[in-house]
Scaffold this active site. Sequence first.
Site: not given
Length: 172
Positions: A9-12
């Site tokens: 998902g979102c890499f952050w």
Amino acid sequence: MDVIYFAGGCFWGMEHFFQQVHGVVGTETGFANGREDLPEPTYEQVYTDSTGYAETVKVEYDEAEVSLEFLVRLFFRAIDPLSLNKQGEDEGTRYRTGVYYISEEQKQVIESIFADEIEKYSQPIQVELLPLKNYYPADEYHQNYLNKHPDGYCHLPLELFRWAKEQRDMTT
């Protein structure tokens, strides 16, 4: 040091998650396994979902401190393995889940964990297990994003970060 690549998902959030793990010595957000005719894609290009790239975290780890098996098992705790191209509120092929390996030895370890995970569900898991085809770092803005912006968006619950920090690999 050894390296493995996770798309979750979102890499952050995935980067921040793995930064909490004892034995992880470095992380980097980037894009993996996309179109070979589009080297070094920008975030804006990947965001269109036309590039084939997944938001990915490169995880460097000290195998004397943490095993690949442990990291992959933690990864499965941080994702919804049944969700296709969606994690949390983030949707699109760039948010697909996957583990991208760089050696046959890694592949064997990861396949064993995937077999365990598959047994837990009555429907197929939606997590790619593929060799790393290509990887390009994201720009500086996306590196260590949640460290720079603690109140920034993340699809992962805060408790998961605390939990990851408390875990220790008992297999090394």
